[in-house]
Enzyme design. Structure first.
Site, mmCIF file in Angstrom:
data_model
loop_
_atom_site.group_PDB
_atom_site.id
_atom_site.type_symbol
_atom_site.label_atom_id
_atom_site.label_comp_id
_atom_site.label_asym_id
_atom_site.label_seq_id
_atom_site.Cartn_x
_atom_site.Cartn_y
_atom_site.Cartn_z
ATOM 1 N N LYS A 57 54.595 16.450 54.286
ATOM 2 C CA LYS A 57 54.698 15.255 53.439
ATOM 3 C C LYS A 57 54.419 15.672 52.004
ATOM 4 C CE LYS A 57 51.408 11.542 52.860
ATOM 5 N NZ LYS A 57 50.634 10.471 53.522
ATOM 6 N N LYS A 77 53.713 14.425 48.095
ATOM 7 C CA LYS A 77 53.394 13.321 47.199
ATOM 8 C C LYS A 77 54.414 13.305 46.074
ATOM 9 C CE LYS A 77 49.534 11.782 49.051
ATOM 10 N NZ LYS A 77 49.304 10.382 49.438
ATOM 11 N N ASP A 107 55.587 10.493 49.909
ATOM 12 C CA ASP A 107 54.633 9.388 49.761
ATOM 13 C C ASP A 107 54.423 9.118 48.274
ATOM 14 O OD1 ASP A 107 52.594 7.557 49.904
ATOM 15 O OD2 ASP A 107 51.132 8.889 50.858
ATOM 16 N N GLU A 118 57.329 6.799 52.042
ATOM 17 C CA GLU A 118 56.098 6.032 52.253
ATOM 18 C C GLU A 118 55.692 5.293 50.976
ATOM 19 O OE1 GLU A 118 52.991 8.554 53.781
ATOM 20 O OE2 GLU A 118 51.431 7.046 53.520
ATOM 21 N N ASP A 174 52.013 2.005 53.890
ATOM 22 C CA ASP A 174 50.629 2.456 53.996
ATOM 23 C C ASP A 174 49.746 1.386 53.350
ATOM 24 O OD1 ASP A 174 48.140 3.687 53.607
ATOM 25 O OD2 ASP A 174 48.907 5.525 52.746
HETATM 26 O O1 OSB Z 1 48.373 7.856 50.751
HETATM 27 O O2 OSB Z 1 48.234 8.839 52.611
HETATM 28 C C1 OSB Z 1 47.795 8.645 51.466
HETATM 29 C C2 OSB Z 1 44.857 10.999 50.820
HETATM 30 C C3 OSB Z 1 44.028 10.196 50.084
HETATM 31 C C4 OSB Z 1 44.452 8.924 49.774
HETATM 32 C C5 OSB Z 1 45.696 8.454 50.219
HETATM 33 C C6 OSB Z 1 46.519 9.271 50.974
HETATM 34 C C7 OSB Z 1 46.091 10.571 51.250
HETATM 35 C C8 OSB Z 1 46.919 11.532 51.944
HETATM 36 C C9 OSB Z 1 46.246 12.688 52.644
HETATM 37 O O3 OSB Z 1 48.124 11.512 51.929
HETATM 38 C C10 OSB Z 1 45.943 12.370 54.067
HETATM 39 C C11 OSB Z 1 45.039 13.415 54.688
HETATM 40 O O4 OSB Z 1 45.468 14.563 54.813
HETATM 41 O O5 OSB Z 1 43.892 13.068 55.044
HETATM 42 MG MG MG Z 2 50.055 7.149 51.857
#
Ligand code: OSB
Ligand code: MG
Length: 392
Positions: free
Chosen positions: A183, A185, A210, A237, A262
């Site tokens: 995934k 960001k 995401d 996402e 999410d």
């Molecule tokens: O949006 O999923 C998210 C981490 C911190 C805050 C929001 C998110 C995330 C992650 C990492 O995407 C998830 C993980 O590896 O714990």
């Molecule tokens: Mg997320």
């Protein structure tokens, strides 16, 4: 307190209805800071350490349950912060829980019903109560929740990097470790170009993105989404703000790629509304964001009934929260790989005696009673920022 059992779902029918009530007599809150092995950036900010709150509950029989409040320090993901959670736990959730008797964690809805929001804080105590409940029945938390998977498939969530080269190195490293999907960001200015490059270099890797609500439903941003739609992604996402379900529904109608929610889904009710509007084809279920395992399981059940695939999201949990995520992800509706990578991806030292590990893109679900992990008290002491106890 008693709630008519016909109002409760998932009751363990094999148990006599006279199973003795659980009463939590002490709640200890521990603020713990762990440095991150590598800093992590999302569309909103960068972080290099995490301050989470561990809670340890003790019941009248001396059984202890652990939970973790994985709230970010700042209100950029959701409205809560480390400090708001500390205060909500200390002033509201712990005082109303201590001394209350209950048979099943689902009854805690009624105990905490007057307290609005503060879901990350609530999740920590909900998890610790489930841990006690499962231990009292000598069952793993996964099995107490109704799951039977012995291991779950996991992926990784890669933050925004300083350069495309650094991102490609990260992807290569984690694909090499066997993680089941990657995934990425994204944020305005870091989207079509880096994702296209990763896709070109890794044509067969399951890839998803995401946005953490960083886009809006403007013509320019919709063009970005349409470009991403050509890259064979597993999902996009949370592109738009959490409360804009209609914008997500309109986008989903324009795209072939599934939209995943999410931040928008903070309860089974919001999940129901989102699905009713066609705002998502996939839901990311997070224990923290939903206020605990009880509500997380409700969203799982709803999605299973609606034919919507789900996966277990994370908040960079320490081992305690990671174990709870694993137990949840053992439920049958979790058909997509979760963000539950091994502890070593984040921390040089976790708070568990044996950290959670991933091998070949799989993590084993703990099978010992309750959470099934042992908290390393020395590690907690070493990293402790503050602690407080609420007793009867
Ligand atoms: O949006 O999923 C998210 C981490 C911190 C805050 C929001 C998110 C995330 C992650 C990492 O995407 C998830 C993980 O590896 O714990
Ligand atoms: Mg997320």
């Amino acid at each position: 307190m008693t709630i008519p059992s016909d109002r409760l779902t998932h009751r363990d029918a094999s148990l006599p209805s006279t199973a003795s009530a659980i009463t939590v007599v002490r709640a200890e809150l521990m603020a713990v800071r762990l440095p991150l092995r590598r800093s992590f950036a999302t569309s909103s900010h960068r972080k290099d350490h995490l301050d989470h709150i561990l809670v340890r509950l003790t019941d009248r029989e001396g059984v202890q349950g652990w939970g973790e409040c994985a709230s970010p320090s700042h209100p950029y993901y959701g409205p809560e912060t480390f400090t708001s959670c500390w205060n909500a736990l200390k002033d509201y959730f712990a005082p109303v829980l201590v001394g209350e008797s209950w048979d099943h964690p689902e009854e805690l809805d009624a105990v905490w019903g007057r307290i609005r929001g503060n879901l990350f804080a609530r999740a920590a105590l909900d998890t610790a109560c489930w841990d006690i409940y499962a231990q009292r029945r000598n069952r793993s938390l996964a099995s107490a929740l109704g799951g039977s998977a012995e291991e779950v498939e996991v992926g990784v969530s890669l933050g925004i990097e300083e350069s495309l080269g650094a991102l490609l190195d990260q992807v290569e490293d984690h694909v090499g470790q066997g993680y089941r999907r990657i995934k990425l960001k994204i944020a305005p200015g870091w989207d079509v170009a880096p994702v296209a490059t990763v896709r070109e270099r890794f044509p067969d890797t399951p890839l998803q993105v995401d946005a953490n609500a960083a886009y809006s439903s403007t013509a320019e941003h919709r063009r970005v989404m349409r470009a991403l739609d050509t890259m064979a992604l597993q999902m996009i996402e949370q592109p738009f703000p959490a409360d804009d379900l209609l914008a997500h529904a309109e986008l989903q109608r324009e795209l072939t790629t599934p939209v995943c929610l999410d931040e928008s889904v903070t309860s089974a009710a919001t999940a129901h509304t989102a699905l009713g509007l066609g705002a998502a084809k996939i839901i990311n279920i997070k224990v923290s964001r939903l206020g605990g395992l009880t509500e997380a399981r409700r969203v799982h059940d709803l999605c299973a009934r609606s034919g919507i695939p789900v996966w277990c999201g994370g908040m960079h949990e320490f081992g305690v929260g990671r174990a709870a995520n694993l137990a949840l992800a053992a439920l049958p509706g979790f058909t997509l790989p979760g963000d539950i990578s091994g502890s070593d991806r984040y921390f040089t030292a976790d708070v568990l005696s044996s950290p959670i590990t991933a091998a070949g893109g799989r993590v084993r679900v703990p099978s010992a009673p309750g959470l099934g992990v042992t908290v390393d008290r020395d590690a907690v002491r070493t990293h402790l920022l503050d602690q407080i106890s609420v007793a009867q």
